[in-house]
Design a protein around this motif. Structure first.
Motif, PDB file in Angstrom:
ATOM      1  N   VAL A 135     -24.924 113.664  58.727  1.00 41.69           N
ATOM      2  CA  VAL A 135     -24.106 113.369  57.551  1.00 41.69           C
ATOM      3  C   VAL A 135     -23.231 114.575  57.248  1.00 41.69           C
ATOM      4  O   VAL A 135     -23.539 115.696  57.642  1.00 41.69           O
ATOM      5  N   VAL A 136     -22.137 114.318  56.506  1.00 43.02           N
ATOM      6  CA  VAL A 136     -21.123 115.366  56.366  1.00 43.02           C
ATOM      7  C   VAL A 136     -21.514 116.464  55.384  1.00 43.02           C
ATOM      8  O   VAL A 136     -20.871 117.508  55.316  1.00 43.02           O
ATOM      9  N   LYS A 137     -22.573 116.236  54.629  1.00 39.70           N
ATOM     10  CA  LYS A 137     -22.989 117.251  53.663  1.00 39.70           C
ATOM     11  C   LYS A 137     -24.499 117.350  53.752  1.00 39.70           C
ATOM     12  O   LYS A 137     -25.184 116.325  53.695  1.00 39.70           O
ATOM     13  N   ASN A 138     -25.017 118.548  53.893  1.00 38.86           N
ATOM     14  CA  ASN A 138     -26.438 118.670  54.158  1.00 38.86           C
ATOM     15  C   ASN A 138     -26.844 120.135  54.001  1.00 38.86           C
ATOM     16  O   ASN A 138     -26.297 120.997  54.667  1.00 38.86           O
ATOM     17  N   VAL A 169     -28.341 112.382  50.600  1.00 41.34           N
ATOM     18  CA  VAL A 169     -27.110 112.074  51.332  1.00 41.34           C
ATOM     19  C   VAL A 169     -27.370 110.908  52.273  1.00 41.34           C
ATOM     20  O   VAL A 169     -28.448 110.823  52.869  1.00 41.34           O
ATOM     21  N   ASP A 189     -18.425 111.769  50.291  1.00 37.95           N
ATOM     22  CA  ASP A 189     -19.315 112.475  51.217  1.00 37.95           C
ATOM     23  C   ASP A 189     -20.614 111.716  51.452  1.00 37.95           C
ATOM     24  O   ASP A 189     -21.457 112.169  52.208  1.00 37.95           O
ATOM     25  N   GLY A 207     -30.585 107.538  57.785  1.00 32.37           N
ATOM     26  CA  GLY A 207     -29.948 108.541  58.636  1.00 32.37           C
ATOM     27  C   GLY A 207     -29.330 109.679  57.850  1.00 32.37           C
ATOM     28  O   GLY A 207     -28.445 110.380  58.349  1.00 32.37           O
ATOM     29  N   SER A 255     -29.937 112.776  54.472  1.00 33.88           N
ATOM     30  CA  SER A 255     -30.645 114.039  54.251  1.00 33.88           C
ATOM     31  C   SER A 255     -31.270 114.065  52.860  1.00 33.88           C
ATOM     32  O   SER A 255     -30.850 113.334  51.963  1.00 33.88           O
ATOM     33  N   THR A 294     -31.181 116.624  50.854  1.00 31.94           N
ATOM     34  CA  THR A 294     -30.331 117.350  49.898  1.00 31.94           C
ATOM     35  C   THR A 294     -28.953 117.635  50.491  1.00 31.94           C
ATOM     36  O   THR A 294     -28.833 118.062  51.637  1.00 31.94           O
ATOM     37  N   GLY A 295     -27.931 117.361  49.693  1.00 27.27           N
ATOM     38  CA  GLY A 295     -26.564 117.565  50.157  1.00 27.27           C
ATOM     39  C   GLY A 295     -25.956 118.855  49.666  1.00 27.27           C
ATOM     40  O   GLY A 295     -25.114 119.456  50.323  1.00 27.27           O
TER      41      GLY A 295
END
Lengths: 450, 478
Positions: free
Chosen positions: A180-183, B340, B372, B407, B409, B411-412
């Motif tokens: 994902v684009v932010k992590n 996320v 995002d 798929g 996270s 924490t973003g």
């Protein structure tokens, strides 16, 4: 030293599968680093194979250099040992391609050129014009954080990688980041791997962020008679609302390369600036109008370029900065500077080259501060070592650094290609020691002979 | 109880710059996460040298050191777990150097995020990462957490804007990572330290990149009568390859609370709004505005409003950035989550959050960085209601688990901190975590920099470490 060949055939072949290992001299020579030829080439068929091979090598005191197309092997100090070339060509699959999410995860063996082709079918790309994109693998590009003039607008691999999988000398395949684009979950080990030249682990999968292909790209070329005109132009552009996708300054030697593809004996007297804009019709039109105004006010003469001529020029330029495409006697340098010091640095390096009667071709990424500089021997090859030292000093004096990307094997023995160690080097040493305690991965090749 | 060398700390920083009375320490018991735990002392150094001395003193005694900026973090990163000395950077707030031509600034960690942008705005520049707390949060905290913000959609998060760091290591050495130019040879330690939440080193100076202000900015408010219409619009904008500078979503419940507090002009009767910002050359902004309006219409937007001037634009953003505060008006407490997901899964995820809300009989507001895929569900509760507290924690855990399943996270942008250290195994294998532990052993071998953060302690396997009840210590269940 045990009879490595025998040991490997029996054991490593079992680890990576027979047929994945060759001892043929010609195959090994293709991955030679300077005068060092590995004893075998291993072609892992999976990430797990790569990890197993690394573990085997680590346990048996063998030195491994990860590679693919050998385009960047000439960069780095001469390794202390080199037994196995770990060629990742076979890992060339696209794993998760989510065009609507603008993400993809790929294996490292795919070449940038073919990757861009795949992406373009969905109107996407990664905005990366790394040297020799047609011949370079994504793994190699990421491992060396290689970028080109597009960095001005889009950044480097460091800014495009969302996560990766890494094979370690412990025989594990570990994951960092995500898709994902932010992590921000956990330490960003990908940052450590990017630009580490295969000295900590082997990249076996990379997750990229993707970008929409711009509908239109236009290039303008301008001639500048002096470097101070070029500096004035750069300042005005950076001070304007324009956001060029690439902007480069070529010295007379560099200008010959972008046009002819090779240094020519008597290059023209002028400097050249190439600037590219990407976007819609309206955006590129307005950008061109503005840039012509800026150029005129800075005293530059310009002319439009046909798209084909521009594309050819940009790709010749990318090849120019590729270590693998330089001749054995050439010296290819990468200079990184605070961006405002680039023009005066070129003035200085041109003077040095002139005095030493050494050919000088440079491409400055204006607004970025990265310079690729090729020195070619004209009369005495012995001059190259001394002049490289003086040019490095000029870079350091201006608050920057110089890396030798490529030079004759003989010269490399007398120069540290990375330069002096910074005050965080002890941390790098400890990292290397912790991640690769037996010095398996490219030993001696990186900064400070790590 | 461990002995805190107060005299020595006072010698180093000055008596006035050391807090140790329980009543003085109360302010430092918490950050933005609902969890309390008091440090033994708080020290306010004014120089790197003082930080070195404090670290050396603490090292001798084995006392934990926790760096703290403004305490706006949302994952308990600046809260002590087992006592220790907090190094608060309130006095190290100098902008050391502004170098406009090189597009760089060098700052001390206590500089407030927005203050840097204000300091360079006369030159036409700004610092791009803009957390919602940017009026208060510090750049040191941003570096620790690798903070994001609404505009990081187009411009990247903190790590994309930091080039170099000065930091103090546990043995008191000072190391400089990176440089003010790109690609200094060697490992990218800057990239590793950013986002390491104060567990690898104490950052004492930061070199950042400054960005040029765009020529034109347009802010749109797209109004929807159903949440799925809004989420489908987000997915469509991404898939069309339009990258707005910001693409934020707010559901009806949240926007009504925000509107009541800020009168930003959000329509009280809508189910969701998207706050969309476009930046760049005038022509680009014009075209993209039209494209976005078309996508919104295709996805059944009721209306798309354009902010007519800077005042209207500021008002729309004020609503967004002060939303968390506005929710305080309607609920005694709330718990913000930070997960996320891949952006295309947004419709599915919002449905799921709705189900969780119903299943646990809770109110959940949603206000987040939709572009995002970075969710911020706000779970409302009353800390006096024990049952509700438990339901909130459960609901949050389910939402995070779903993010991982899709798929995404855990924490973003808020960080793992104390809150999510035990959730790390949801994302990472034991091997992955061991690799991180090795990194930590290199920088912080004795573990006394911000102990109990980021990496799982193994004490509360798979649970959120958050205390939603009133007062008391960190909840230790499981």
């Amino acid at each position: 030293m045990p009879n490595v060949a025998e040991q490997l055939t029996a054991q490593l072949a079992a680890v990576v599968g027979s047929g994945s290992i060759t001892f043929e001299r010609s195959a090994c020579s293709a991955f030679a680093i300077d005068d060092l030829v590995p004893q075998c080439v291993v072609y892992p068929g999976s990430a797990a194979h790569a990890a197993a091979a690394l573990q085997y090598a680590s346990n048996n005191g063998l030195a491994v250099v990860p590679c693919c197309n050998a385009t960047k092997l000439s960069t780095g100090n001469v390794p202390r040992r080199y037994d196995v070339a770990l060629c990742l060509k076979g890992l060339d699959q696209t794993r998760h391609y989510e065009p609507d999410d603008l993400t993809v995860s790929v294996e490292p063996g795919i070449r940038l050129g073919s990757f861009q082709e795949l992406l373009s079918r969905r109107g996407l790309w990664i905005p990366l014009d790394a040297p020799d994109g047609a011949g370079s693998s994504l793994g190699g590009i990421v491992a060396t954080n290689a970028s080109g003039p597009l960095r001005l607008r889009y950044g480097a691999p460091r800014d495009m990688v969302l996560g990766m999988k890494i094979a370690t000398v412990e025989g594990k395949v570990i994951k960092t980041g995500g898709r994902v684009v932010k992590n921000v979950a956990g330490y960003d080990l990908a940052k450590l791997m990017i630009g580490s030249y295969g000295t900590l682990g082997v990249i076996v999968e990379i997750n990229f962020k993707l970008y929409p292909l711009p509908p239109r790209r236009v290039t303008r070329a301008f001639r500048a008679t002096t470097l101070s005109i070029a500096r004035d132009f750069r300042r005005k552009v950076l001070d304007s609302p324009l956001s060029p996708s690439r902007m480069i300054l070529l010295d007379p030697g560099g200008s010959a390369i972008i046009r002819a593809g090779a240094p020519i004996a008597r290059p023209a007297e002028h400097y050249e600036i190439w600037i590219e804009f990407a976007g819609s019709e309206a955006v590129t039109h307005r950008s061109l109008t503005m840039i012509e105004g800026i150029a005129a006010s800075a005293g530059l003469a310009g002319h439009p370029l046909e798209e084909a001529a521009a594309d050819g020029g940009w790709s010749r330029l990318a090849d120019f900065a590729s270590p693998g495409r330089r001749g054995p006697e050439d010296v290819l340098l990468k200079v990184s500077l605070p961006l405002s010091r680039a023009e005066e640095f070129i003035e200085c390096s041109l003077r040095e080259a002139g005095a030493a009667k050494v050919g000088h071709a440079a491409c400055v990424q204006l607004g970025v501060g990265i310079i690729h500089l090729c020195l070619t021997p004209e009369e005495r090859a012995s001059e190259l070592l001394a002049i490289t030292g003086r040019i490095r000093q000029a870079a350091v004096q201006r608050g920057g650094a110089l890396t030798v990307l490529h030079c004759p094997a003989g010269m490399k023995k007398n120069i540290d290609v990375w330069g002096t160690e910074p005050d965080d080097f002890p941390l790098m040493q400890r990292l290397k020691q912790t991640w690769d305690p037996n010095g398996t991965l490219s030993p001696g090749r990186f900064l400070g002979h790590l | 109880m461990r002995k805190i060398p107060l005299d020595r700390l006072k010698q180093i920083a000055g008596a006035a710059n050391v807090l140790w009375r329980p009543e003085d320490l109360m302010l430092y018991e918490y950050d933005g996460l609902s969890t309390q735990s008091a440090p033994d002392a708080v020290v306010f150094p004014s120089s790197t040298e003082q930080v070195v001395q404090i670290v050396k003193t603490a090292a001798q005694e084995g006392i934990p050191i926790i760096a703290r900026g403004a305490g706006t973090g949302l994952s308990g990163g600046a809260v002590v777990v087992e006592g220790g000395v907090v190094i608060a950077f309130a006095r190290m707030k100098k902008i050391v150097e502004i170098d406009v031509e090189n597009q760089r600034a060098r700052v001390q960690p206590g500089v407030v995020n927005l203050d840097l942008s204000l300091a360079v705005s006369d030159y036409g520049y700004y610092y791009a990462p803009d957390p919602s707390s940017q009026k208060a949060c510090t750049l040191g905290g941003n570096v620790a957490e690798n903070s994001g913000g609404p505009h990081t959609l187009a411009y990247g998060v903190t790590t994309n804007h930091v080039l170099g760091l000065e930091m103090v290591l546990p043995d008191g050495t000072v190391a400089h990572t990176g440089a003010n130019y790109w690609d200094r040879p060697g490992y990218d330690l800057t990239g590793l330290i950013v986002g390491s939440e104060g567990t690898l080193g104490i950052v004492t100076e930061i070199t950042v990149r400054l960005s040029r202000r765009p020529e034109a900015v347009k802010t749109l408010l797209a109004i929807f009568d159903a949440i799925p219409h809004a989420t489908r619009t987000v997915a469509a904008i991404t898939a069309r390859g339009i990258t707005p500078a910001a693409l934020e979503m707010m559901d009806g419940f949240t926007l009504r609370a925000v509107e009541a507090a800020t009168h930003a002009g959000y329509p009280m009767d809508s189910a969701a709004v998207l706050l969309i910002e476009l930046e760049g050359l005038r022509e680009a902004v014009e075209e993209e505005t039209e494209q976005i309006e078309a996508v919104c219409a295709e996805n059944s937007a009721r209306e798309v409003r354009r902010a007519r001037n800077a005042e209207e634009r500021d008002l729309l953003w004020r609503g967004r950035k002060n939303a968390f505060g506005a929710l305080g008006r309607i609920s005694p407490s709330y718990y913000v989550q930070d997960g996320v997901i891949p952006r295309t899964r947004l419709p599915e995820m919002m449905d799921y959050i709705g189900q969780v809300e119903e299943r646990h009989r809770l109110r959940i507001g949603n206000i987040f960085h939709a572009g995002d895929g970075n969710l911020h569900p706000l779970l409302m509760y009353d800390s006096r209601d024990r049952g509700e507290c438990e339901r909130v924690t459960k609901a949050a855990a389910e939402i995070i688990a779903k993010c991982v399943e899709l798929g995404g996270s855990i924490t973003g942008e808020h960080g793992v901190g104390m809150e999510k250290s035990e959730l790390m195994p949801l994302l990472f294998s034991a091997d992955d975590i061991n690799a991180m532990k090795k990194i930590k052993s290199v920088f912080n071998p004795r573990g006394f920099f911000n102990p109990g953060k980021v990496l799982p302690t193994g004490k509360m396997c798979g649970e959120l470490r958050v205390h939603t009840g009133a007062g008391g210590q960190l909840a230790e269940r499981g």
